[in-house]
Scaffold this motif. Structure first.
Motif, PDB file in Angstrom:
ATOM      1  N   GLU A  48       0.872  -1.177   0.000  1.00  0.00           N
ATOM      2  CA  GLU A  48       0.000   0.000   0.000  1.00  0.00           C
ATOM      3  C   GLU A  48       0.910   1.229   0.000  1.00  0.00           C
ATOM      4  O   GLU A  48       1.268   1.759   1.067  1.00  0.00           O
ATOM      5  CB  GLU A  48      -0.891  -0.008   1.248  1.00  0.00           C
ATOM      6  CG  GLU A  48      -1.874   1.143   1.339  1.00  0.00           C
ATOM      7  CD  GLU A  48      -2.611   1.147   2.671  1.00  0.00           C
ATOM      8  OE1 GLU A  48      -3.286   0.155   2.982  1.00  0.00           O
ATOM      9  OE2 GLU A  48      -2.477   2.145   3.415  1.00  0.00           O
ATOM     10  N   TYR A  51       3.423   3.497   2.096  1.00  0.00           N
ATOM     11  CA  TYR A  51       3.885   2.743   3.277  1.00  0.00           C
ATOM     12  C   TYR A  51       4.752   1.573   2.849  1.00  0.00           C
ATOM     13  O   TYR A  51       5.837   1.331   3.366  1.00  0.00           O
ATOM     14  CB  TYR A  51       2.683   2.229   4.080  1.00  0.00           C
ATOM     15  CG  TYR A  51       1.953   3.295   4.855  1.00  0.00           C
ATOM     16  CD1 TYR A  51       0.973   4.077   4.242  1.00  0.00           C
ATOM     17  CD2 TYR A  51       2.250   3.538   6.193  1.00  0.00           C
ATOM     18  CE1 TYR A  51       0.307   5.074   4.954  1.00  0.00           C
ATOM     19  CE2 TYR A  51       1.582   4.531   6.907  1.00  0.00           C
ATOM     20  CZ  TYR A  51       0.616   5.274   6.274  1.00  0.00           C
ATOM     21  OH  TYR A  51      -0.053   6.258   6.985  1.00  0.00           O
ATOM     22  N   TYR A  87      -4.028  -6.802   6.403  1.00  0.00           N
ATOM     23  CA  TYR A  87      -3.706  -6.265   7.736  1.00  0.00           C
ATOM     24  C   TYR A  87      -4.198  -7.185   8.848  1.00  0.00           C
ATOM     25  O   TYR A  87      -3.487  -7.438   9.817  1.00  0.00           O
ATOM     26  CB  TYR A  87      -4.308  -4.860   7.891  1.00  0.00           C
ATOM     27  CG  TYR A  87      -3.558  -3.833   7.089  1.00  0.00           C
ATOM     28  CD1 TYR A  87      -4.012  -3.410   5.846  1.00  0.00           C
ATOM     29  CD2 TYR A  87      -2.346  -3.326   7.551  1.00  0.00           C
ATOM     30  CE1 TYR A  87      -3.294  -2.493   5.079  1.00  0.00           C
ATOM     31  CE2 TYR A  87      -1.618  -2.403   6.794  1.00  0.00           C
ATOM     32  CZ  TYR A  87      -2.099  -2.005   5.559  1.00  0.00           C
ATOM     33  OH  TYR A  87      -1.370  -1.109   4.798  1.00  0.00           O
ATOM     34  N   GLY A 105       3.079  -0.200   8.283  1.00  0.00           N
ATOM     35  CA  GLY A 105       2.169   0.883   8.690  1.00  0.00           C
ATOM     36  C   GLY A 105       1.056   0.321   9.548  1.00  0.00           C
ATOM     37  O   GLY A 105      -0.060   0.822   9.557  1.00  0.00           O
ATOM     38  N   LEU A 106       1.344  -0.746  10.293  1.00  0.00           N
ATOM     39  CA  LEU A 106       0.347  -1.348  11.202  1.00  0.00           C
ATOM     40  C   LEU A 106       0.233  -0.445  12.419  1.00  0.00           C
ATOM     41  O   LEU A 106       1.075  -0.478  13.319  1.00  0.00           O
ATOM     42  CB  LEU A 106       0.770  -2.757  11.606  1.00  0.00           C
ATOM     43  CG  LEU A 106      -0.296  -3.605  12.285  1.00  0.00           C
ATOM     44  CD1 LEU A 106      -1.353  -4.060  11.274  1.00  0.00           C
ATOM     45  CD2 LEU A 106       0.306  -4.816  12.980  1.00  0.00           C
ATOM     46  N   ARG A 112      -3.556  -4.042  19.689  1.00  0.00           N
ATOM     47  CA  ARG A 112      -2.406  -4.564  18.946  1.00  0.00           C
ATOM     48  C   ARG A 112      -1.148  -4.548  19.826  1.00  0.00           C
ATOM     49  O   ARG A 112      -0.337  -5.469  19.788  1.00  0.00           O
ATOM     50  CB  ARG A 112      -2.181  -3.735  17.682  1.00  0.00           C
ATOM     51  CG  ARG A 112      -3.214  -3.964  16.601  1.00  0.00           C
ATOM     52  CD  ARG A 112      -3.006  -3.049  15.422  1.00  0.00           C
ATOM     53  NE  ARG A 112      -3.907  -3.358  14.308  1.00  0.00           N
ATOM     54  CZ  ARG A 112      -4.000  -2.593  13.228  1.00  0.00           C
ATOM     55  NH1 ARG A 112      -3.258  -1.487  13.116  1.00  0.00           N
ATOM     56  NH2 ARG A 112      -4.838  -2.916  12.250  1.00  0.00           N
ATOM     57  N   THR A 160      -7.542  -0.557  10.331  1.00  0.00           N
ATOM     58  CA  THR A 160      -8.003   0.484  11.257  1.00  0.00           C
ATOM     59  C   THR A 160      -9.273   1.155  10.769  1.00  0.00           C
ATOM     60  O   THR A 160     -10.199   1.409  11.550  1.00  0.00           O
ATOM     61  CB  THR A 160      -6.881   1.533  11.410  1.00  0.00           C
ATOM     62  OG1 THR A 160      -5.759   0.876  12.010  1.00  0.00           O
ATOM     63  CG2 THR A 160      -7.304   2.697  12.273  1.00  0.00           C
ATOM     64  N   GLU A 161      -9.386   1.394   9.463  1.00  0.00           N
ATOM     65  CA  GLU A 161     -10.541   2.124   8.930  1.00  0.00           C
ATOM     66  C   GLU A 161     -11.811   1.264   9.038  1.00  0.00           C
ATOM     67  O   GLU A 161     -12.905   1.769   9.256  1.00  0.00           O
ATOM     68  CB  GLU A 161     -10.292   2.543   7.485  1.00  0.00           C
ATOM     69  CG  GLU A 161      -9.105   3.483   7.303  1.00  0.00           C
ATOM     70  CD  GLU A 161      -7.773   2.787   7.497  1.00  0.00           C
ATOM     71  OE1 GLU A 161      -7.716   1.557   7.235  1.00  0.00           O
ATOM     72  OE2 GLU A 161      -6.799   3.418   7.951  1.00  0.00           O
ATOM     73  N   LEU A 198      -8.730   4.904   3.662  1.00  0.00           N
ATOM     74  CA  LEU A 198      -7.356   4.508   3.966  1.00  0.00           C
ATOM     75  C   LEU A 198      -6.686   5.710   4.621  1.00  0.00           C
ATOM     76  O   LEU A 198      -7.246   6.812   4.616  1.00  0.00           O
ATOM     77  CB  LEU A 198      -6.600   4.161   2.662  1.00  0.00           C
ATOM     78  CG  LEU A 198      -6.905   2.856   1.944  1.00  0.00           C
ATOM     79  CD1 LEU A 198      -6.135   2.822   0.615  1.00  0.00           C
ATOM     80  CD2 LEU A 198      -6.574   1.642   2.785  1.00  0.00           C
TER      81      LEU A 198
HETATM   82  O1  6CS Z   1      -2.863  -0.119  10.616  1.00  0.00           O
HETATM   83  C1  6CS Z   1      -3.832  -0.265   9.903  1.00  0.00           C
HETATM   84  O2  6CS Z   1      -4.754  -1.043  10.156  1.00  0.00           O
HETATM   85  C2  6CS Z   1      -3.910   0.622   8.638  1.00  0.00           C
HETATM   86  N1  6CS Z   1      -2.599   0.989   8.234  1.00  0.00           N
HETATM   87  C3  6CS Z   1      -2.338   1.356   6.984  1.00  0.00           C
HETATM   88  C4  6CS Z   1      -0.984   1.859   6.594  1.00  0.00           C
HETATM   89  N2  6CS Z   1      -3.225   1.239   5.998  1.00  0.00           N
HETATM   90  C5  6CS Z   1      -4.588   0.756   6.218  1.00  0.00           C
HETATM   91  C6  6CS Z   1      -4.662  -0.045   7.511  1.00  0.00           C
HETATM   92  O3  6CS Z   1      -6.026  -0.202   7.889  1.00  0.00           O
END
Ligand code: 6CS
Length: 283
Positions: A48, A51, A87, A105-106, A112, A160-161, A198
Motif C-alpha cells: 500500500e 507505506y 492487515y 504501517g500497522l 495490537r 483500522t478504517e 485509507l
Molecule cells: O494499521 C492499519 O490497520 C492501517 N494501516 C495502513 C498503513 N493502511 C490501512 C490499515 O487499515
C-alpha cells in the motif's frame, strides 16, 4: 514435612524461573543471531504505497521496508524479504512465525500493543476517504456514513478504517472489505461502494495514480485520530525489538530517519513527537 516440601518447591520454582529467564534471554538474543545467519529478515507488508510497495520485478520499497532494511543492515542482517498480507492476518502470521517483523504501517492501538512488541514510532498519518466528485453524500466522518442507512464504505480487512467505521456505528453489512487499492478505486468508480477509506498518504497516492476527475479526497476524516505505526515483533523477540529501537533512535537523531521517510511524504517530526507508550495507551 510441609516446610521441607514448600522449601523444595520454592527452590525448584526459583531455579525454574532462573532457567526460563536464562533460556528466554538466550532464545531472545539468538533471534538476531538466527536472522544474521539466515541473511535476511522476513517482513509482512500490505503493498500500500507509500507505506509499502512491491514493483513488477518484485523489488520491495515504501517507507516502512526502507527504514527496516537500513536498520537490519546496521544490525548485521544483510537484507529483507517481504510477503504481502492482509492487515488482519499480519499479527496472527507474526505469532505463528510466518514473519520475523511486520513493517507495513500497522498502526499502534492498545489491542495490537497487547499482541505484539512494537518498536518506537515510525510512520504517522491521519485518515481519509475517497468519494465521488462533489461528495454527493456529504461525508465528513465515519458517523456520517453510519447515519446514511443506504451508504457503504470500503476498507482493508482487519484494518483500522474498518474498525473505525464499525465503531462509529456503520453496520457490518455496510462495511465492505477491500483487498487492495486498485480494487477500492474500481469499486468506487463502479458505484459498488460510496466511500473508500485509507490513511491520507495512501489515498493521495491512489488518487494520483487513478487520475480520475470524478473522484474527490476527504481528508482528514473528522473525529478520527492521527495514528503512528511501529515495526511489530513477536512478543518473545523483545531483545531484537530493543536492538531495532537503538538503531532507530540513532537514525532519528542523525537525520537519516527523516532522509528515508520524508521523500515518501511522511513527517519525521510526527514520529519523533510521540512514543510507543503514549500510542499504546491512547483510547
Ligand atoms: O494499521 C492499519 O490497520 C492501517 N494501516 C495502513 C498503513 N493502511 C490501512 C490499515 O487499515
Amino acid at each position: 514435612m510441609r516446610t521441607f516440601t514448600t522449601t523444595v518447591a520454592v527452590a525448584g520454582f526459583a531455579l525454574g524461573i532462573l532457567a526460563a529467564t536464562t533460556v528466554g534471554s538466550r532464545a531472545d538474543d539468538s533471534k538476531l543471531e538466527q536472522l544474521k545467519s539466515q541473511g535476511f529478515a522476513r517482513l509482512a507488508i500490505a503493498n500500500e504505497p507509500p507505506y509499502t510497495a512491491v514493483a513488477a520485478d518484485g523489488k520491495v520499497s515504501g517507507a516502512a521496508p526502507d527504514v527496516a532494511r537500513e536498520i537490519f543492515k546496521r544490525l548485521g542482517v544483510a537484507d529483507v524479504a517481504a510477503s504481502i498480507s492482509e492487515y488482519g492476518a499480519m499479527i496472527p502470521g507474526l505469532q505463528a512465525g510466518r514473519f520475523d517483523v511486520v513493517t507495513a504501517g500497522l498502526f499502534m492501538k492498545p489491542e495490537r500493543c497487547a499482541a505484539v512488541a512494537y518498536s518506537e514510532p515510525v510512520l504517522c498519518d491521519a485518515e481519509a476517504m475517497l468519494v465521488k466528485k462533489g461528495n454527493p453524500k456529504g461525508f465528513k466522518s465515519y458517523e456520517d456514513v453510519a447515519k446514511d442507512t443506504a451508504a457503504t464504505i470500503g476498507a482493508p480487512g482487519g484494518g483500522t478504517e474498518e474498525k473505525l467505521a464499525l465503531n462509529a456505528g456503520v453496520p457490518r453489512d455496510r462495511v465492505i472489505v477491500v483487498p487492495d487499492g486498485q480494487s477500492g478505486i474500481k469499486m468506487l468508480q463502479d458505484g459498488r461502494i460510496d466511500a473508500y477509506s485509507l490513511p491520507v498518504l495512501s489515498i493521495n497516492d491512489l488518487m494520483k495514480k487513478a487520475n480520475d476527475p470524478n473522484l474527490e479526497v476527504i481528508a482528514p476524516v473528522q473525529g478520527a485520530p492521527v495514528y503512528c505505526d511501529g515495526a511489530a515483533f513477536n512478543k518473545k523477540d523483545t531483545a531484537l525489538r530493543d536492538a531495532f529501537d537503538v538503531e532507530l533512535a540513532k537514525m532519528k537523531k542523525s537525520g537519516e530517519f527523516a532522509k528515508i521517510v520524508e521523500p515518501y511524504g511522511f513527517s519525521a517530526k510526527a514520529a519523533l513527537s510521540t512514543t510507543r507508550d503514549k500510542l499504546c495507551a491512547a483510547k
